[in-house]
Design an enzyme around this catalytic site. Sequence first.
Site, short mmCIF file in Angstrom:
data_model
loop_
_atom_site.label_atom_id
_atom_site.label_comp_id
_atom_site.label_asym_id
_atom_site.label_seq_id
_atom_site.Cartn_x
_atom_site.Cartn_y
_atom_site.Cartn_z
N ASP A 1 0.85 -1.20 0.00
CA ASP A 1 0.00 0.00 0.00
C ASP A 1 0.88 1.24 0.00
OD1 ASP A 1 -2.42 1.28 -0.14
OD2 ASP A 1 -2.74 1.30 2.02
N HIS B 1 -3.80 13.87 1.45
CA HIS B 1 -4.07 12.94 2.55
C HIS B 1 -2.88 12.93 3.52
CE1 HIS B 1 -5.46 9.34 4.64
NE2 HIS B 1 -4.30 8.77 4.41
N GLU C 1 -10.76 3.97 3.77
CA GLU C 1 -9.81 4.72 2.95
C GLU C 1 -10.17 4.50 1.48
OE1 GLU C 1 -5.75 3.83 4.16
OE2 GLU C 1 -5.87 5.47 5.62
N GLU D 1 -9.36 4.27 -2.08
CA GLU D 1 -8.12 4.04 -2.83
C GLU D 1 -8.42 3.36 -4.17
OE1 GLU D 1 -4.83 2.30 -0.84
OE2 GLU D 1 -5.41 3.03 1.15
N ASP E 1 -9.40 0.42 2.00
CA ASP E 1 -8.39 -0.04 2.97
C ASP E 1 -8.85 0.36 4.38
OD1 ASP E 1 -6.02 -1.03 4.01
OD2 ASP E 1 -4.98 0.89 3.76
N LYS F 1 -4.33 -2.17 10.08
CA LYS F 1 -4.60 -2.22 8.65
C LYS F 1 -4.84 -3.63 8.12
CE LYS F 1 -3.57 2.17 7.56
NZ LYS F 1 -4.40 3.04 6.74
CA CA Z 1 -4.15 2.83 2.95
#
Ligand code: CA
Length: 438
Positions: free
Chosen positions: A138, A145, A210, A212, A244, A264
């Site tokens: 990632d 951000h 998140e 993405e 994510d 995560k």
């Molecule tokens: Ca991320």
Amino acid sequence: MSNLNETHDPKLTSWVTSANEPGTDFPIQNLPFGVFRRRGATAGFRIGVAIGDQILDLRELQAAKLLDGGAQIGLDACTGSVLNDLMANGRDIWSALRLGLSRALRSGSPLQAKLEPMLVPQAEAEYAMPARIGDYTDFYASIHHATTVGKLFRPDNPLMPNYKWVPIGYHGRASSIGVSGDDFPRPSGQLMPKGATEPVFGPCQRLDYELEIGIFMGNGNAQGTRIKLDDAEDRVFGLCLLNDWSARDIQAWEYQPLGPFLAKNFASTISPWIVTLEALEPYRTAWERPAGDPQPLAYLVSAQNRAEGAFDIQLQAQLTTEKSRAAGTEPAQLSQSSFRHSYWNIAQMVAHHTVNGCNLQAGDLLGTGTQSGPTESEAGSLLELSAGGQKPLNLPWGEQRTFLEDGDEVIMRAWCEKDGLPRIGFGSVSATVLPAID
Ligand code: CA
């Protein structure tokens, strides 16, 4: 725009009439790949291509031997239940297969009668992971951000000095990545309450999404070699949506000195359809650095990459809750941004990942990092939208949120749109937060 060919012709229509409706994500110029089966079927999952509101079953098309040349070679790599073999075949075969599918699905195709029985309505389908992901990395490619989150975690030092030089990333976990609809329990872990001197154990209180893009690698590089910047996009099979999920309180306590870990790796969710880079060709745009920022080192910059290394992909995140679904209310809009704002682009991430000789392999997934735009409403996470939990969001049906509650569902969509061009959509990815397990 030198990579445009007959498959991009805006005038093309399909005999699958739903593919010709304005607003469809899947016109004949898109042709994204995924893995599906009829809902509830006992047969295994198989590879298909989305066209309008239908899916063309590529296993059946392969067996019928209706295409030839590179297109049939591509189909021969589509007999399994993941796309890895096709991904490993490389760009010439992907492109030949796309051309073969485009011709077969076009209005007036002599193959129409033979292909019609190979269609499955998307409304009757369920999806599986489109690829076996060997490794997942990632990145952190949005400077907007990185700056906003940096301010929240380190007010005196928001953006690290390496950020404008290094496409920052970390190695994540592949096995906990799921496909749209894979709901997951709220993670538990170590939390350090404000003002406390010792951590406590319990369910995450600051669960976030998140927004993405996921980058699926095609044929990669041998260990000890590198992929050069101007070759990098040839090795990318396509893009998907990636949520994510992130546990901000676990993250704040654990992230120093080695970065994200249990905050995560409990779940990430991708969309079922992978849109090929070839389908996105008309939506390339220039990649630029703001005036005054350093130019990248030589291995991360080229005339070609500056001219068209970015992609203008619209990104959106929405929320439903138990209350809004019970009332039948429309989802609330959370985030809206574009991938064109990314500080680092796709080719730069691939070139940087391999510059030390690290090998990427077919089916590896790279996340772009949360794609926040320059304005506050373009933030791609609740952490940013709620200013670290200080400013609750008012939802249209009367509830408030700082972070996600049990039963909350996050829906993400992405699409490209421009006057005179067909809309190229990604479909959607959604999943719901379940209560924490004991
Ligand atoms: Ca991320």
